[in-house]
Design a protein around this motif. Structure first.
Motif, PDB file in Angstrom:
ATOM      1  N   SER A  94       0.810  -1.218   0.000  1.00 34.36           N
ATOM      2  CA  SER A  94       0.000   0.000   0.000  1.00 34.36           C
ATOM      3  C   SER A  94       0.849   1.276   0.000  1.00 34.36           C
ATOM      4  N   GLU A  95       2.037   1.190   0.592  1.00 35.17           N
ATOM      5  CA  GLU A  95       2.901   2.374   0.715  1.00 35.17           C
ATOM      6  C   GLU A  95       4.347   2.002   0.403  1.00 35.17           C
ATOM      7  N   PRO A  96       4.652   1.731  -0.864  1.00 37.39           N
ATOM      8  CA  PRO A  96       6.010   1.249  -1.198  1.00 37.39           C
ATOM      9  C   PRO A  96       7.120   2.237  -0.853  1.00 37.39           C
ATOM     10  N   GLU A  97       6.888   3.523  -1.030  1.00 33.37           N
ATOM     11  CA  GLU A  97       7.919   4.509  -0.708  1.00 33.37           C
ATOM     12  C   GLU A  97       8.165   4.566   0.794  1.00 33.37           C
ATOM     13  N   LEU A  98       7.092   4.454   1.558  1.00 29.39           N
ATOM     14  CA  LEU A  98       7.224   4.430   3.011  1.00 29.39           C
ATOM     15  C   LEU A  98       8.038   3.218   3.448  1.00 29.39           C
ATOM     16  N   LEU A  99       7.744   2.063   2.892  1.00 36.60           N
ATOM     17  CA  LEU A  99       8.499   0.864   3.233  1.00 36.60           C
ATOM     18  C   LEU A  99       9.975   1.032   2.891  1.00 36.60           C
ATOM     19  N   ALA A 100      10.275   1.581   1.737  1.00 39.99           N
ATOM     20  CA  ALA A 100      11.676   1.764   1.337  1.00 39.99           C
ATOM     21  C   ALA A 100      12.423   2.618   2.354  1.00 39.99           C
ATOM     22  N   GLY A 101      11.770   3.677   2.831  1.00 44.49           N
ATOM     23  CA  GLY A 101      12.393   4.526   3.840  1.00 44.49           C
ATOM     24  C   GLY A 101      12.623   3.791   5.150  1.00 44.49           C
ATOM     25  N   LEU A 102      11.634   2.988   5.564  1.00 45.46           N
ATOM     26  CA  LEU A 102      11.761   2.239   6.816  1.00 45.46           C
ATOM     27  C   LEU A 102      12.891   1.215   6.740  1.00 45.46           C
ATOM     28  N   LEU A 103      13.011   0.548   5.599  1.00 44.81           N
ATOM     29  CA  LEU A 103      14.069  -0.451   5.442  1.00 44.81           C
ATOM     30  C   LEU A 103      15.458   0.190   5.452  1.00 44.81           C
ATOM     31  N   GLU A 104      15.572   1.384   4.848  1.00 41.60           N
ATOM     32  CA  GLU A 104      16.858   2.073   4.855  1.00 41.60           C
ATOM     33  C   GLU A 104      17.212   2.537   6.274  1.00 41.60           C
ATOM     34  N   LEU A 105      16.212   3.003   7.003  1.00 41.84           N
ATOM     35  CA  LEU A 105      16.434   3.383   8.400  1.00 41.84           C
ATOM     36  C   LEU A 105      16.880   2.175   9.226  1.00 41.84           C
ATOM     37  N   ALA A 106      16.198   1.060   9.045  1.00 42.95           N
ATOM     38  CA  ALA A 106      16.512  -0.141   9.825  1.00 42.95           C
ATOM     39  C   ALA A 106      17.916  -0.643   9.534  1.00 42.95           C
ATOM     40  N   GLU A 107      18.352  -0.523   8.284  1.00 39.71           N
ATOM     41  CA  GLU A 107      19.692  -0.991   7.907  1.00 39.71           C
ATOM     42  C   GLU A 107      20.771  -0.233   8.667  1.00 39.71           C
ATOM     43  N   ALA A 108      20.509   1.051   8.951  1.00 42.94           N
ATOM     44  CA  ALA A 108      21.510   1.879   9.629  1.00 42.94           C
ATOM     45  C   ALA A 108      21.302   1.946  11.136  1.00 42.94           C
ATOM     46  N   TRP A 109      20.176   1.425  11.628  1.00 41.55           N
ATOM     47  CA  TRP A 109      19.755   1.738  12.996  1.00 41.55           C
ATOM     48  C   TRP A 109      20.741   1.270  14.060  1.00 41.55           C
ATOM     49  N   ASP A 110      21.266   0.078  13.928  1.00 41.93           N
ATOM     50  CA  ASP A 110      22.119  -0.473  14.979  1.00 41.93           C
ATOM     51  C   ASP A 110      23.585  -0.079  14.838  1.00 41.93           C
ATOM     52  N   ASP A 111      23.868   0.852  13.928  1.00 36.41           N
ATOM     53  CA  ASP A 111      25.225   1.380  13.766  1.00 36.41           C
ATOM     54  C   ASP A 111      25.205   2.860  14.162  1.00 36.41           C
ATOM     55  N   PRO A 112      25.655   3.187  15.375  1.00 34.16           N
ATOM     56  CA  PRO A 112      25.590   4.577  15.840  1.00 34.16           C
ATOM     57  C   PRO A 112      26.289   5.564  14.916  1.00 34.16           C
ATOM     58  N   ALA A 113      27.268   5.100  14.176  1.00 35.56           N
ATOM     59  CA  ALA A 113      28.027   6.012  13.312  1.00 35.56           C
ATOM     60  C   ALA A 113      27.211   6.471  12.115  1.00 35.56           C
ATOM     61  N   THR A 114      26.291   5.643  11.655  1.00 36.56           N
ATOM     62  CA  THR A 114      25.535   5.991  10.447  1.00 36.56           C
ATOM     63  C   THR A 114      24.071   6.354  10.729  1.00 36.56           C
ATOM     64  N   ARG A 115      23.564   5.956  11.910  1.00 37.16           N
ATOM     65  CA  ARG A 115      22.130   6.143  12.160  1.00 37.16           C
ATOM     66  C   ARG A 115      21.694   7.605  12.080  1.00 37.16           C
TER      67      ARG A 115
END
Length: 372
Positions: free
Chosen positions: A221-242
């Motif tokens: 239903s919201e492909p652009e929203l999902l893309a943003g969430l996945l990119e955020l999640a990829e960086a989330w556990d790395d304090p240097a990039t989050r």
């Protein structure tokens, strides 16, 4: 009943929203989930944690909240693991909050089942609540996005409704039923019909699903929203990039409620299940519901909240919330709402409690944001 905690389950507590219908008690810097609104000695957030930690384990509960509330949340829940505090720079509604949690947890633990439970609801009979969640997790293992609907006790017009269909026949989740549709808040005539039919449950915004399945539905239903969430999640556990990734992506995240992005489309595709919940539940949507909750449902009583409240009452009913210690005297007033804070006073009636939100909007429009 399954042994607790459930080893494939993670609880998510979205702790956002100001609760504008509870102004001036609930404000941007002290939203309703940080208040004790039941006289129990626990804030709504702490009570939610205490209810969920036995289901998933204390190390498997995540809180999604605003940056401004981090200190208060951590003070309320000392056992909350640091990596399970997800901070939003600004509110982006429930799809973003729950979807980001799902994306982070799916990266950490592929195949995990998550359950989202609001931080500001009041639930009674916790054994029945736990039993409903366990059935919901079982239905989620079978691939369904599952919600827990509340058995209605009156034709309430302040809640959305779930139209319930046939049993799904899931082993270990005998109560699971097909969801035919989600229905917006009805008028009194329609709500009365729903109650009489026995085919509708209140929507309590509890969602349990495999994180991967939830993300897949968001993507449809919201492909652009999902893309943003996945990119955020990829960086989330790395304090240097989050930080840089959040600053770049979060402002553009679309605001949309999960009911619209996930629940309604999933129901239309026969992917949504519901477990009827037979426990007591209240989302404390306004002062009328708060008065009812604290007076045991007796309209003739006066509920009083506030550690140092000083209230004199003669033939009056409703609710008084006091944060000042000022003497408040009520004489012959029925269904009154009085909220007394150091810098703002609200006086209304239970019948007009839903209109408090319009006062908040008026204050915002006139620039009186110092009391919001």
């Amino acid at each position: 009943m399954s042994a607790l905690p459930l080893d494939d389950f993670y609880c998510v507590i979205p702790a956002g929203g100001v609760g504008s219908r509870l102004w001036p008690l609930s404000r941007a810097d002290a939203p309703k989930f940080l208040h004790d609104l039941t006289g129990s000695g626990s804030t709504l957030l702490r009570a939610t944690w205490d209810r969920l930690a036995p289901l998933a384990g204390a190390q498997r509960v995540m809180v999604v909240t605003g940056r401004a509330h981090r200190a208060a949340v951590e003070a309320q829940i000392p056992a909350l693991a640091d990596h399970n505090v997800v901070l939003e720079s600004e509110p982006r509604d429930s799809t973003a909050a729950i979807g980001l949690a799902a994306a982070i947890l799916e990266r950490r633990e592929p195949g995990v089942i998550i359950g989202s439970f609001a931080a500001d609801h009041v639930i009674g009979n916790e054994p029945l609540f736990r039993a409903a969640v366990i059935e919901a997790v079982t239905a989620a293992r079978a691939g369904y996005i599952t919600t827990i609907g509340i058995t209605p006790t009156e034709p309430a017009i302040g809640f959305g409704y779930i139209h319930v269909g046939d049993p799904l026949g899931i082993d270990g989740a005998k109560s699971a039923r097909k969801v035919l549709s989600f229905v917006e808040k009805p008028n009194l005539k329609t709500a009365t019909k729903y109650l009489a039919s026995g085919d509708y449950l209140w929507n309590a915004s509890m969602f349990i699903a495999k994180a991967s399945v939830l993300l897949e539905e968001i993507g449809k239903s919201e492909p652009e929203l999902l893309a943003g969430l996945l990119e955020l999640a990829e960086a989330w556990d790395d304090p240097a990039t989050r930080g840089p990734v959040v600053d770049r992506i979060w402002p553009g995240i679309k605001k949309v409620a999960i009911d619209y992005s996930v629940a309604e489309p999933a129901a239309a595709a026969d992917k949504l299940a519901v477990i009827p919940g037979h426990f007591s539940w209240d989302d404390i949507g306004d002062f009328a519901s708060l008065a009812k909750l604290n007076s045991g449902g007796r309209a003739t009583d006066l509920a009083i909240l506030g550690e140092h409240a000083r209230v004199l009452s003669d033939a009056s009913s409703g609710i008084v919330v006091s944060q000042t210690g000022r003497v408040i005297s009520l004489i012959g007033i029925k269904n009154v709402v009085v909220v007394d804070t150091p810098d703002a006073l609200l006086v209304t009636t239970s019948e007009n409690a839903q209109r408090v939100k319009s006062v908040v909007e008026a204050l915002r429009l006139t620039g009186s944001t110092e009391v919001l």
